[in-house]
Motif scaffolding. Structure first.
Motif, PDB file in Angstrom:
ATOM      1  N   PRO A  37       9.697   1.831  14.737  1.00 11.04           N
ATOM      2  CA  PRO A  37       8.754   0.819  14.258  1.00 11.04           C
ATOM      3  C   PRO A  37       7.569   1.403  13.477  1.00 11.04           C
ATOM      4  O   PRO A  37       7.036   0.741  12.587  1.00 11.04           O
ATOM      5  N   ALA A  38       7.193   2.622  13.765  1.00  9.71           N
ATOM      6  CA  ALA A  38       6.057   3.233  13.058  1.00  9.71           C
ATOM      7  C   ALA A  38       6.368   3.441  11.572  1.00  9.71           C
ATOM      8  O   ALA A  38       5.451   3.451  10.745  1.00  9.71           O
ATOM      9  N   ALA A  39       7.637   3.579  11.216  1.00  5.93           N
ATOM     10  CA  ALA A  39       8.022   3.821   9.827  1.00  5.93           C
ATOM     11  C   ALA A  39       7.692   2.632   8.930  1.00  5.93           C
ATOM     12  O   ALA A  39       7.519   2.782   7.721  1.00  5.93           O
ATOM     13  N   VAL A  40       7.588   1.447   9.504  1.00  2.73           N
ATOM     14  CA  VAL A  40       7.311   0.240   8.726  1.00  2.73           C
ATOM     15  C   VAL A  40       5.905   0.294   8.114  1.00  2.73           C
ATOM     16  O   VAL A  40       5.647  -0.298   7.066  1.00  2.73           O
ATOM     17  N   ALA A  41       5.021   1.029   8.729  1.00  5.92           N
ATOM     18  CA  ALA A  41       3.635   1.119   8.239  1.00  5.92           C
ATOM     19  C   ALA A  41       3.564   1.669   6.821  1.00  5.92           C
ATOM     20  O   ALA A  41       2.615   1.376   6.088  1.00  5.92           O
ATOM     21  N   ASP A  42       4.561   2.456   6.411  1.00  6.65           N
ATOM     22  CA  ASP A  42       4.561   3.056   5.077  1.00  6.65           C
ATOM     23  C   ASP A  42       5.018   2.097   3.985  1.00  6.65           C
ATOM     24  O   ASP A  42       4.939   2.423   2.800  1.00  6.65           O
ATOM     25  N   LEU A  43       5.519   0.919   4.358  1.00  4.48           N
ATOM     26  CA  LEU A  43       6.030  -0.032   3.375  1.00  4.48           C
ATOM     27  C   LEU A  43       4.908  -0.896   2.815  1.00  4.48           C
ATOM     28  O   LEU A  43       3.797  -0.908   3.330  1.00  4.48           O
ATOM     29  N   LEU A  44       5.203  -1.632   1.757  1.00 10.74           N
ATOM     30  CA  LEU A  44       4.225  -2.492   1.109  1.00 10.74           C
ATOM     31  C   LEU A  44       3.959  -3.750   1.932  1.00 10.74           C
ATOM     32  O   LEU A  44       4.892  -4.309   2.526  1.00 10.74           O
ATOM     33  N   ASP A  45       2.714  -4.208   1.933  1.00 13.33           N
ATOM     34  CA  ASP A  45       2.443  -5.512   2.530  1.00 13.33           C
ATOM     35  C   ASP A  45       2.645  -6.569   1.445  1.00 13.33           C
ATOM     36  O   ASP A  45       2.938  -6.251   0.280  1.00 13.33           O
ATOM     37  N   HIS A  46       2.493  -7.841   1.809  1.00 20.62           N
ATOM     38  CA  HIS A  46       2.774  -8.925   0.873  1.00 20.62           C
ATOM     39  C   HIS A  46       1.888  -8.847  -0.373  1.00 20.62           C
ATOM     40  O   HIS A  46       2.366  -9.033  -1.499  1.00 20.62           O
ATOM     41  N   ALA A  47       0.602  -8.564  -0.193  1.00 21.37           N
ATOM     42  CA  ALA A  47      -0.313  -8.494  -1.336  1.00 21.37           C
ATOM     43  C   ALA A  47       0.085  -7.379  -2.308  1.00 21.37           C
ATOM     44  O   ALA A  47       0.076  -7.567  -3.524  1.00 21.37           O
ATOM     45  N   ALA A  48       0.453  -6.228  -1.778  1.00 23.46           N
ATOM     46  CA  ALA A  48       0.846  -5.100  -2.639  1.00 23.46           C
ATOM     47  C   ALA A  48       2.149  -5.409  -3.363  1.00 23.46           C
ATOM     48  O   ALA A  48       2.311  -5.062  -4.551  1.00 23.46           O
ATOM     49  N   TYR A  49       3.089  -6.086  -2.678  1.00 23.34           N
ATOM     50  CA  TYR A  49       4.347  -6.452  -3.333  1.00 23.34           C
ATOM     51  C   TYR A  49       4.107  -7.500  -4.429  1.00 23.34           C
ATOM     52  O   TYR A  49       4.655  -7.405  -5.517  1.00 23.34           O
ATOM     53  N   ALA A  50       3.243  -8.463  -4.151  1.00 22.06           N
ATOM     54  CA  ALA A  50       2.925  -9.484  -5.137  1.00 22.06           C
ATOM     55  C   ALA A  50       2.282  -8.841  -6.382  1.00 22.06           C
ATOM     56  O   ALA A  50       2.581  -9.214  -7.514  1.00 22.06           O
ATOM     57  N   GLU A  51       1.441  -7.841  -6.152  1.00 25.24           N
ATOM     58  CA  GLU A  51       0.822  -7.127  -7.271  1.00 25.24           C
ATOM     59  C   GLU A  51       1.879  -6.368  -8.076  1.00 25.24           C
ATOM     60  O   GLU A  51       1.865  -6.367  -9.305  1.00 25.24           O
ATOM     61  N   LEU A  52       2.828  -5.757  -7.369  1.00 27.04           N
ATOM     62  CA  LEU A  52       3.906  -5.006  -8.028  1.00 27.04           C
ATOM     63  C   LEU A  52       4.734  -5.915  -8.937  1.00 27.04           C
ATOM     64  O   LEU A  52       5.108  -5.527 -10.039  1.00 27.04           O
ATOM     65  N   THR A  53       5.016  -7.116  -8.468  1.00 22.71           N
ATOM     66  CA  THR A  53       5.909  -8.017  -9.206  1.00 22.71           C
ATOM     67  C   THR A  53       5.162  -8.990 -10.110  1.00 22.71           C
ATOM     68  O   THR A  53       5.790  -9.744 -10.852  1.00 22.71           O
ATOM     69  N   GLY A  54       3.859  -8.996 -10.007  1.00 17.49           N
ATOM     70  CA  GLY A  54       3.076  -9.900 -10.827  1.00 17.49           C
ATOM     71  C   GLY A  54       3.123 -11.335 -10.353  1.00 17.49           C
ATOM     72  O   GLY A  54       2.918 -12.274 -11.102  1.00 17.49           O
TER      73      GLY A  54
END
Length: 127
Positions: free
Chosen positions: A107-124
């Motif tokens: 479960p600790a590995a999930v911390a390295d993934l993008l949150d919703h705001a960062a993903y939304a920024e990535l995809t515009g």
């Protein structure tokens, strides 16, 4: 309706919902839209070990053939046979019935993934 802000995301357009040490994985609506009509899904078998960022399956659409990358290292504990049998589920319900695999993970590995705001920024825009 899935709370998209509670999910984690990858730059490869996958979403991850973590419950305990089980991560449910699918592709985002953004990815499903870009792929077009999905006609084939190949997933790893139950019991398979997958490594983060390594190819673990394939998604074919009327536009292209794409590789599915494991967002985390772990063991496949369940595959969505419904999505294999009816790949259009990935288009019509990417955050629900169109999920792809469930993995046991650290479960600790999930911390390295993008949150919703960062993903939304990535995809515009939204996921």
């Amino acid at each position: 309706m899935t709370d998209l802000t509670a999910l984690k995301y990858t730059a490869e357009h996958e979403w991850i919902a973590l419950e305990g040490d089980v991560a449910t994985v699918g592709i985002t609506a953004f990815a499903a839209e870009k792929l077009g009509d999905i006609v084939f899904v190949e997933l790893p078998g139950v019991g398979s070990e997958v490594s983060a960022s390594a190819v673990c399956g394939e998604i074919e659409s009327t536009k292209s053939v794409g590789e599915l990358y494991a967002p985390l290292s772990g063991t496949v504990v369940e595959v969505n046979d419904a999505a294999v049998d009816d790949p259009s589920l990935v288009n019509s319900d990417p955050f629900g019935g169109g999920w792809l695999v469930k993995l046991t993970v650290d479960p600790a590995a999930v911390a390295d993934l993008l949150d919703h705001a960062a993903y939304a920024e990535l995809t515009g825009g939204p996921a």
